[in-house]
Write a protein that holds these residues in place. Sequence first.
Motif, PDB file in Angstrom:
ATOM      1  N   ILE A  43      22.463 -35.144 -16.368  1.00  0.00           N
ATOM      2  CA  ILE A  43      21.084 -34.778 -16.717  1.00  0.00           C
ATOM      3  C   ILE A  43      20.224 -34.835 -15.459  1.00  0.00           C
ATOM      4  CG2 ILE A  43      19.132 -35.108 -18.267  1.00  0.00           C
ATOM      5  CD1 ILE A  43      20.935 -36.600 -20.191  1.00  0.00           C
ATOM      6  N   VAL A  44      20.361 -33.826 -14.616  1.00  0.00           N
ATOM      7  CA  VAL A  44      19.657 -33.795 -13.328  1.00  0.00           C
ATOM      8  C   VAL A  44      18.860 -32.503 -13.148  1.00  0.00           C
ATOM      9  CG1 VAL A  44      21.141 -35.416 -12.095  1.00  0.00           C
ATOM     10  CG2 VAL A  44      21.832 -33.017 -12.235  1.00  0.00           C
ATOM     11  N   GLY A  45      18.466 -31.847 -14.262  1.00  0.00           N
ATOM     12  CA  GLY A  45      17.856 -30.534 -14.125  1.00  0.00           C
ATOM     13  C   GLY A  45      16.556 -30.290 -14.861  1.00  0.00           C
ATOM     14  N   ASN A  46      15.810 -31.332 -15.259  1.00  0.00           N
ATOM     15  CA  ASN A  46      14.503 -31.076 -15.885  1.00  0.00           C
ATOM     16  C   ASN A  46      13.439 -31.972 -15.279  1.00  0.00           C
ATOM     17  OD1 ASN A  46      15.596 -33.387 -17.837  1.00  0.00           O
ATOM     18  ND2 ASN A  46      13.382 -33.313 -18.114  1.00  0.00           N
ATOM     19  N   THR A  47      12.188 -31.567 -15.423  1.00  0.00           N
ATOM     20  CA  THR A  47      11.082 -32.341 -14.853  1.00  0.00           C
ATOM     21  C   THR A  47       9.989 -32.662 -15.860  1.00  0.00           C
ATOM     22  OG1 THR A  47      10.103 -30.236 -14.087  1.00  0.00           O
ATOM     23  CG2 THR A  47      11.400 -31.506 -12.492  1.00  0.00           C
ATOM     24  N   ARG A  48      10.081 -32.153 -17.083  1.00  0.00           N
ATOM     25  CA  ARG A  48       9.068 -32.434 -18.109  1.00  0.00           C
ATOM     26  C   ARG A  48       9.677 -33.318 -19.181  1.00  0.00           C
ATOM     27  NH1 ARG A  48       4.272 -30.135 -20.138  1.00  0.00           N
ATOM     28  NH2 ARG A  48       4.394 -28.473 -18.583  1.00  0.00           N
ATOM     29  N   GLY A  49       9.063 -34.466 -19.429  1.00  0.00           N
ATOM     30  CA  GLY A  49       9.541 -35.371 -20.460  1.00  0.00           C
ATOM     31  C   GLY A  49       9.129 -34.926 -21.837  1.00  0.00           C
ATOM     32  N   SER A  50       9.705 -35.541 -22.854  1.00  0.00           N
ATOM     33  CA  SER A  50       9.380 -35.168 -24.231  1.00  0.00           C
ATOM     34  C   SER A  50       7.947 -35.551 -24.602  1.00  0.00           C
ATOM     35  CB  SER A  50      10.373 -35.804 -25.210  1.00  0.00           C
ATOM     36  OG  SER A  50      10.626 -37.151 -24.892  1.00  0.00           O
ATOM     37  N   ASP A  51       7.283 -36.374 -23.804  1.00  0.00           N
ATOM     38  CA  ASP A  51       5.874 -36.714 -24.027  1.00  0.00           C
ATOM     39  C   ASP A  51       4.938 -35.863 -23.185  1.00  0.00           C
ATOM     40  OD1 ASP A  51       6.538 -37.725 -21.574  1.00  0.00           O
ATOM     41  OD2 ASP A  51       5.779 -39.753 -21.925  1.00  0.00           O
ATOM     42  N   GLY A  52       5.493 -34.866 -22.461  1.00  0.00           N
ATOM     43  CA  GLY A  52       4.680 -33.985 -21.632  1.00  0.00           C
ATOM     44  C   GLY A  52       4.508 -34.440 -20.199  1.00  0.00           C
ATOM     45  N   LEU A  53       4.949 -35.654 -19.880  1.00  0.00           N
ATOM     46  CA  LEU A  53       4.851 -36.144 -18.508  1.00  0.00           C
ATOM     47  C   LEU A  53       5.753 -35.314 -17.600  1.00  0.00           C
ATOM     48  CD1 LEU A  53       3.823 -38.346 -16.524  1.00  0.00           C
ATOM     49  CD2 LEU A  53       5.875 -39.663 -17.110  1.00  0.00           C
ATOM     50  N   ILE A  54       5.247 -34.935 -16.437  1.00  0.00           N
ATOM     51  CA  ILE A  54       6.005 -34.137 -15.479  1.00  0.00           C
ATOM     52  C   ILE A  54       6.267 -34.962 -14.212  1.00  0.00           C
ATOM     53  CG2 ILE A  54       5.970 -32.090 -13.986  1.00  0.00           C
ATOM     54  CD1 ILE A  54       4.287 -30.705 -16.128  1.00  0.00           C
ATOM     55  N   ASP A  55       7.504 -34.978 -13.777  1.00  0.00           N
ATOM     56  CA  ASP A  55       7.872 -35.659 -12.531  1.00  0.00           C
ATOM     57  C   ASP A  55       8.903 -34.801 -11.804  1.00  0.00           C
ATOM     58  OD1 ASP A  55       8.616 -37.244 -10.445  1.00  0.00           O
ATOM     59  OD2 ASP A  55       9.256 -38.963 -11.641  1.00  0.00           O
ATOM     60  N   ALA A  56       8.436 -34.061 -10.826  1.00  0.00           N
ATOM     61  CA  ALA A  56       9.323 -33.222 -10.014  1.00  0.00           C
ATOM     62  C   ALA A  56       9.572 -33.819  -8.641  1.00  0.00           C
ATOM     63  CB  ALA A  56       8.715 -31.825  -9.866  1.00  0.00           C
ATOM     64  N   LYS A  57       9.103 -35.053  -8.427  1.00  0.00           N
ATOM     65  CA  LYS A  57       9.142 -35.638  -7.098  1.00  0.00           C
ATOM     66  C   LYS A  57      10.125 -36.787  -6.950  1.00  0.00           C
ATOM     67  CE  LYS A  57       4.347 -34.386  -6.040  1.00  0.00           C
ATOM     68  NZ  LYS A  57       3.003 -34.886  -5.637  1.00  0.00           N
ATOM     69  N   THR A  58      10.721 -37.250  -8.046  1.00  0.00           N
ATOM     70  CA  THR A  58      11.655 -38.373  -7.946  1.00  0.00           C
ATOM     71  C   THR A  58      12.911 -38.106  -8.764  1.00  0.00           C
ATOM     72  OG1 THR A  58      10.698 -39.584  -9.831  1.00  0.00           O
ATOM     73  CG2 THR A  58       9.798 -40.057  -7.650  1.00  0.00           C
ATOM     74  N   VAL A  59      14.002 -38.719  -8.338  1.00  0.00           N
ATOM     75  CA  VAL A  59      15.232 -38.768  -9.111  1.00  0.00           C
ATOM     76  C   VAL A  59      15.585 -40.236  -9.272  1.00  0.00           C
ATOM     77  CG1 VAL A  59      16.725 -38.591  -7.050  1.00  0.00           C
ATOM     78  CG2 VAL A  59      17.617 -37.945  -9.300  1.00  0.00           C
ATOM     79  N   ARG A  60      16.036 -40.607 -10.454  1.00  0.00           N
ATOM     80  CA  ARG A  60      16.436 -42.000 -10.678  1.00  0.00           C
ATOM     81  C   ARG A  60      17.894 -42.191 -10.284  1.00  0.00           C
ATOM     82  NH1 ARG A  60      15.137 -43.181 -16.781  1.00  0.00           N
ATOM     83  NH2 ARG A  60      15.972 -41.056 -16.932  1.00  0.00           N
ATOM     84  N   VAL A  61      18.169 -43.315  -9.633  1.00  0.00           N
ATOM     85  CA  VAL A  61      19.533 -43.709  -9.303  1.00  0.00           C
ATOM     86  C   VAL A  61      19.779 -45.074  -9.915  1.00  0.00           C
ATOM     87  CG1 VAL A  61      21.145 -44.291  -7.455  1.00  0.00           C
ATOM     88  CG2 VAL A  61      19.603 -42.334  -7.187  1.00  0.00           C
ATOM     89  N   PHE A  62      20.733 -45.132 -10.835  1.00  0.00           N
ATOM     90  CA  PHE A  62      21.055 -46.353 -11.571  1.00  0.00           C
ATOM     91  C   PHE A  62      22.228 -47.072 -10.906  1.00  0.00           C
ATOM     92  CE2 PHE A  62      18.824 -43.709 -14.543  1.00  0.00           C
ATOM     93  CZ  PHE A  62      18.139 -44.580 -15.381  1.00  0.00           C
ATOM     94  N   SER A  63      22.123 -48.407 -10.799  1.00  0.00           N
ATOM     95  CA  SER A  63      23.218 -49.198 -10.241  1.00  0.00           C
ATOM     96  C   SER A  63      23.314 -50.523 -10.974  1.00  0.00           C
ATOM     97  CB  SER A  63      23.001 -49.438  -8.742  1.00  0.00           C
ATOM     98  OG  SER A  63      21.800 -50.156  -8.510  1.00  0.00           O
ATOM     99  N   GLU A  64      24.546 -50.986 -11.170  1.00  0.00           N
ATOM    100  CA  GLU A  64      24.758 -52.223 -11.911  1.00  0.00           C
ATOM    101  C   GLU A  64      24.348 -53.441 -11.094  1.00  0.00           C
ATOM    102  OE1 GLU A  64      28.865 -52.889 -12.899  1.00  0.00           O
ATOM    103  OE2 GLU A  64      29.453 -53.238 -10.834  1.00  0.00           O
ATOM    104  N   GLY A  65      24.090 -54.573 -11.791  1.00  0.00           N
ATOM    105  CA  GLY A  65      23.789 -55.836 -11.140  1.00  0.00           C
ATOM    106  C   GLY A  65      25.075 -56.609 -10.902  1.00  0.00           C
ATOM    107  N   PRO A  66      25.352 -57.660 -11.686  1.00  0.00           N
ATOM    108  CA  PRO A  66      26.642 -58.352 -11.544  1.00  0.00           C
ATOM    109  C   PRO A  66      27.806 -57.379 -11.756  1.00  0.00           C
ATOM    110  CG  PRO A  66      25.136 -59.647 -12.874  1.00  0.00           C
ATOM    111  CD  PRO A  66      24.474 -58.323 -12.666  1.00  0.00           C
ATOM    112  N   ARG A  67      28.870 -57.579 -11.001  1.00  0.00           N
ATOM    113  CA  ARG A  67      30.001 -56.662 -11.044  1.00  0.00           C
ATOM    114  C   ARG A  67      30.677 -56.674 -12.406  1.00  0.00           C
ATOM    115  NH1 ARG A  67      32.996 -55.932  -5.441  1.00  0.00           N
ATOM    116  NH2 ARG A  67      34.434 -54.890  -6.849  1.00  0.00           N
TER     117      ARG A  67
END
Length: 439
Positions: A203-227
């Motif tokens: 899911i790396v291809g949209n910029t408008r959220g379901s609440d209408g918020l638009i963010d075309a300037k950031t991508v989220r990168v998720f990483s785990e804490g404890p292994r």
Amino acid sequence: MLRVLTRGLLITSVLATPSLAAAPEAVSQARLRADVESLVSFGTRHTLSVQDDPKRGIGAARRWAEGEFRKTSAACGNCLEVVLPERMVMGDRVPKPTRLVNVVAIQRGTERPNEVVIVQGHIDSRVTNVMNATADSPGANDDGSGTALVLEAARVLSRNRYPTTIVYAVLSGEEQGLLGGKLLADYAKEQGWTVKAVLNNDIVGNTRGSDGLIDAKTVRVFSEGPRADGDDKLRAAARRFGGENDNPSRNLSRYVAGLAAPELAVRQIWRTDRMGRGGDHIPFLDAGIPAIRFSVGVENYDHQHQDLRNEKGKVYGDTIEFMDFPYLAKVTRLNVRALAAIANAPAPPETKVEAAVSTDTKVSWNPAPGATTYCIYRRATTAAIWGKPFVCEAENAGSRTLKGVRGDDWIFGVSAISAKGSESPISSAVPGGQFAPLK
């Protein structure tokens, strides 16, 4: 660009700005759109859908992706080896034996082909009922966007050669239980690969959220804490010595954030995935392999996992008109930069620190193949990111005693740098900090 002069050695750090030529400007927005259009044209790509129809279903989609990899390989002098790992699967979301197939292209490294970085996205799609294998399920964003990104990364990066291997993977079975990710993680182990990093794009291809918020300037990168592969012994050591925020996936996330360009910032999310959700990076984490997930800055829940419908003027369904292709191109360029940087660099060294009952700190590391220099970093235990290198060693001594540096107050790490200046992610000198499985 961060430049550090240490003991007569000039180091250019990739942790500050993108510094390795990876031709990210060659990423084509038009090709990304054309690929998503092709994926949508298969009607449904549900894992349980028909496999032998030439135009519809998961089988047709997989064969198309394989064909795209083969076209790319032909254009680079057959530089890609295309393989189709498969197995028969059953499970809670697969009620009868089903053939599961991944489509994988391997660009072998010229010096250390067993050192590997993987970029992946999943080709399967779904509607509201995860077991509905017949309804139209375009899957434009989830995860046509990630699949298109992988195909485009292969086209761009295959124009160059790298010391280590890049693997481009189109996975099946994600929506039925992360089955393609598990298949690829097992395949990597069977091949004897040392996987330095996995970049999962979902899911790396949209910029408008379901609440209408638009963010075309950031991508989220998720990483785990404890292994995920940690045991009670590791947890006890981490309680005593720290490092809960320094596993390899967290440092991989920091590394990618350092490669971001002004067009697209990385917003690091320090959890394995979104609330109550999952992705194909998780089977790699379970196996002790560093892995992160890229996803849009704001999700639109009306256009993922939804039946195609219109309710009181509100449109539901994962169709192409709700995507933002300039944004997808930016995420693709970031992936291209990261893949090139990791493929050019040595593997992060295994690192340890000795500082108990001392006013000095000794940092040591194992040699990393392809490295000519090692940089020691330190940061306050409360600091989120690494700063500039504290000191760099050109003579590869394997250890350095930092006089007057009290280890209690710092987290330490070491990166490895090649003769051409390509720098690895930092490996933290904490329990479980190594970029390798613990078991």
